[in-house]
Structures are given as C-alpha cells and as structure tokens.
Design a protein around this motif. Sequence first.
Motif, PDB file in Angstrom:
ATOM      1  N   ASP A 307      29.685  44.236  35.840  1.00 30.33           N
ATOM      2  CA  ASP A 307      29.297  43.226  36.820  1.00 30.33           C
ATOM      3  C   ASP A 307      29.614  41.841  36.254  1.00 30.33           C
ATOM      4  O   ASP A 307      28.916  41.335  35.389  1.00 30.33           O
ATOM      5  N   PHE A 308      30.693  41.237  36.760  1.00 34.97           N
ATOM      6  CA  PHE A 308      31.087  39.896  36.348  1.00 34.97           C
ATOM      7  C   PHE A 308      30.880  38.890  37.473  1.00 34.97           C
ATOM      8  O   PHE A 308      31.489  37.819  37.477  1.00 34.97           O
ATOM      9  N   ALA A 321      37.595  35.109  45.125  1.00 37.91           N
ATOM     10  CA  ALA A 321      37.026  34.750  43.827  1.00 37.91           C
ATOM     11  C   ALA A 321      37.229  35.872  42.812  1.00 37.91           C
ATOM     12  O   ALA A 321      37.537  35.633  41.638  1.00 37.91           O
ATOM     13  N   SER A 322      37.091  37.117  43.271  1.00 40.73           N
ATOM     14  CA  SER A 322      37.285  38.263  42.382  1.00 40.73           C
ATOM     15  C   SER A 322      38.727  38.330  41.893  1.00 40.73           C
ATOM     16  O   SER A 322      38.992  38.564  40.702  1.00 40.73           O
ATOM     17  N   ALA A 323      39.671  38.089  42.791  1.00 46.84           N
ATOM     18  CA  ALA A 323      41.081  38.100  42.400  1.00 46.84           C
ATOM     19  C   ALA A 323      41.390  36.994  41.402  1.00 46.84           C
ATOM     20  O   ALA A 323      42.166  37.188  40.454  1.00 46.84           O
ATOM     21  N   ALA A 340      37.178  44.545  43.650  1.00 50.36           N
ATOM     22  CA  ALA A 340      37.342  44.392  45.095  1.00 50.36           C
ATOM     23  C   ALA A 340      38.175  45.530  45.671  1.00 50.36           C
ATOM     24  O   ALA A 340      37.975  45.938  46.819  1.00 50.36           O
ATOM     25  N   SER A 341      39.113  46.060  44.881  1.00 49.93           N
ATOM     26  CA  SER A 341      39.943  47.170  45.354  1.00 49.93           C
ATOM     27  C   SER A 341      39.143  48.456  45.478  1.00 49.93           C
ATOM     28  O   SER A 341      39.590  49.409  46.126  1.00 49.93           O
ATOM     29  N   PRO A 345      33.750  43.433  45.029  1.00 48.73           N
ATOM     30  CA  PRO A 345      34.301  42.212  44.440  1.00 48.73           C
ATOM     31  C   PRO A 345      33.358  41.618  43.401  1.00 48.73           C
ATOM     32  O   PRO A 345      32.133  41.669  43.546  1.00 48.73           O
ATOM     33  N   GLY A 346      33.952  41.078  42.345  1.00 54.47           N
ATOM     34  CA  GLY A 346      33.164  40.508  41.254  1.00 54.47           C
ATOM     35  C   GLY A 346      32.892  41.483  40.135  1.00 54.47           C
ATOM     36  O   GLY A 346      32.427  41.089  39.063  1.00 54.47           O
ATOM     37  N   PHE A 347      33.174  42.751  40.363  1.00 53.47           N
ATOM     38  CA  PHE A 347      33.088  43.759  39.311  1.00 53.47           C
ATOM     39  C   PHE A 347      34.498  44.024  38.796  1.00 53.47           C
ATOM     40  O   PHE A 347      35.486  43.786  39.496  1.00 53.47           O
ATOM     41  N   VAL A 348      34.596  44.532  37.579  1.00 56.92           N
ATOM     42  CA  VAL A 348      35.894  44.933  37.029  1.00 56.92           C
ATOM     43  C   VAL A 348      35.741  46.293  36.374  1.00 56.92           C
ATOM     44  O   VAL A 348      34.713  46.584  35.754  1.00 56.92           O
ATOM     45  N   ARG A 349      36.769  47.116  36.544  1.00 61.04           N
ATOM     46  CA  ARG A 349      36.776  48.416  35.870  1.00 61.04           C
ATOM     47  C   ARG A 349      37.512  48.279  34.553  1.00 61.04           C
ATOM     48  O   ARG A 349      38.659  47.850  34.509  1.00 61.04           O
ATOM     49  N   LEU A 350      36.831  48.670  33.488  1.00 60.02           N
ATOM     50  CA  LEU A 350      37.365  48.572  32.136  1.00 60.02           C
ATOM     51  C   LEU A 350      37.462  49.974  31.542  1.00 60.02           C
ATOM     52  O   LEU A 350      36.465  50.695  31.476  1.00 60.02           O
TER      53      LEU A 350
END
Length: 378
Positions: A307-308, A321-323, A340-341, A345-350
């Motif tokens: 969660d970013f 904003a997420s992009a 977002a995909s 949005p605002g989260f990133v998969r790592l």
Amino acid sequence: MPTLNAVSLASGYGNFAVPEVALVAAADVLTEAHGQRAPLAVAPAAGLPELREALARRYRERGAGGVAAGQVVVTNGAKTGLFALLSEILQPGDDVLLPTPNWFGFWELVRRAGGNLRTLPLAAADHYALTPAALRAALTPATRLLLLSNPNNPTGRVYSRAEWAALLAVTADFPDLWVLSDEIYEGISFGLEPVPTLLEWPDPHGRHVVVSGFSKSLALAGWGVGCLVAPPALAQAVTARLFATGAPVPVPSQAAALAATRHAEEISRGLCQQLAPNRALLLAALAALPGAGTIAAPEGTYYVFADFTRFLPPGLPPAEASAQLVRQLAGAGVEVVNGASCGAPGFVRLSYAVAETDLRLAVQRIHETLAPATQPLI
C-alpha cells in the motif's frame, strides 16, 4: 523511463532453477528420439494420458476424491487454458464477477471471450475478506461466471477451507453459475495449512472448474505447460477447441511436467524455503517506510501487494496518480506492477522471487525515492 540498470520486481516468473527431475525427463525424450533417428511423438490434444492421470491422482491426494483423468486437459500454458474455458463458457455479453484486486490478465481474457467483467472490490483493511453476504449481494441471475484466485495474485491472500465452504454455500443457490478457481500458485504457500482446491467440495450443478499450471509452483517457467480440470463435457469441448485452433504441448515439456507432478511436494517445499529469506527481507523493508502501519504478511505467492497510497502525488485522479508513482519508481531504477491494473490504484505488486542482491538494491532505491530521510532496516 527506467534506468539502464533497473531492477525488476514486476515479473510474474521466479528466478528458480529448473528441477533436475524435469530436466532429466525431457532430456530422455529427446535422447530417445535422437537415438532412434525418429521424429518426436505428438501428444493427444488433451495431453499425455500418464500426465493427465498423474494430475488427477494429485488432486485426489489433496482431497478432491472424485477427479478422474478424463476431466484433465493439458494446455499450452495456463492462459491458453483460461481462454479456451472462457470461450466455451461465455456467450457475448455474459456477466463475469471478479473480486478485486486480482490478476490484471483477467480483464483482457474475459473481453476477448466476449464477456462483460464486473468487479467486486475487496478491502486491504480487512485483509481482502470475501464474505458470503458480499458475494450474495453481488451475484445476480444473469451472472454466468465467478472468477476466483487462490492464492490470490497480487495480494497473496489464501482463502481457507472454511471460507471456501461458506462461499460455495452461496453459489449453490445459483444453478447456472460457473465457479472458476485459478490455483496456479497453490504450491507457494507459507501458511500452516495446505492451500485448498475448489475440487474438494461437491459440485451439485456440475459447474466447478480449476485452472493451474507449472510455471509458478513447480519452477517450469518457459516450458509452456498449463492444465485445467472441468466437468467431463466441458473438458471434451475445451479439448475439441484446442485441437481445432492449436497444437498439443510438446512431449518433452509434458515429460518434464509429469516428473514435476510426481515430485510436486518436494519441489514446492524447496521453492518456499528458497523464497523465505527474501520474503522476510521485503516485509521488513516495507515496514520500515514511514506510515507503514501493520503489514499483513501474504500467505501465498511470491508477491507483496504494498500500500503506497500515502506516497501518491496529491490532486490527481487515483489511476493517474498511481501511474505517476510507478513512473517515479521506474525512474529510480525499480520496475513494479501498478496496482491500478489489478483494481487497486496506489498499491504496487512487488516480487521477491529475485536474487537477494537485486532485492536489496531495489529496496534501497524505494527508500531513497519515497522516504529519503530514512534507511531500510535490512
């Protein structure tokens, strides 16, 4: 734009060595053909009978007592199986319900199969719980397919046997509803209990389907082997579609998959042991970021869905904003999957299925970009 020495935490494939038993099995097929100066055999459209039986046996050992080899179809990767299934199940405009966050590929697969994808957003705050009440409220008589992932990509959430049972008590009230479970990460699990399979439960309307593959849990990325288990009539229809539109999975790849299936528990256990240190490293580094709060450790897959949202640039729509955040990280040399995909949005998969040195460098760059006044606690 990403830097020239970018570290990718975006790939869906791990950095796993091919299992020795799989390499030997594939090499034996090639050596035999070479020794006989003969062409490679071409497998039946549904796959080698011994591989289909081995897969059925493994599902039976996992609690799905009624699974027979005739329900198993071997496919050119899991996506091919998914698309063939969706194309058989869906009519143009059919309603497909997808709890989100979920794998970004489902959107395009459903669209190309003619379906209308409708999301059921779940919340990180309650660990992406999917309650029977929420599911019942989202289903309508027009819903043709419920699409679930267990373990979930990107969140790593594993739905327990009790949760499955409660959800299937709801779907049983919708006799025209198909339930499709994507279980390709079932062997990458850090929980106390094995990941359950949809096939464990009775299928009162003959509409439970599982799709899986060998690239994640069994370290056969690049070998192009997937599989599905479906009611017999649907399995036959999918086989006919694959026969008409493509070629069987090459026999060396199926031989590798057969060997991996027979050693599945050992292979998956080894992958989880390999992943565990990086998993701990990434979770600790994310917890050290300002405002992190409590981070729920994902039970499955080799991803953390971070969660970013607190780092999003203000004043922009969430998707934009997420992009921009993802571009900022790429500019710092870290490639990630934009949440977002996946519907968040605002989260990133790592991914932490990378070399430890790469993960440490990526974590350092994330901290320098998002919280330059702090240092990662690793």
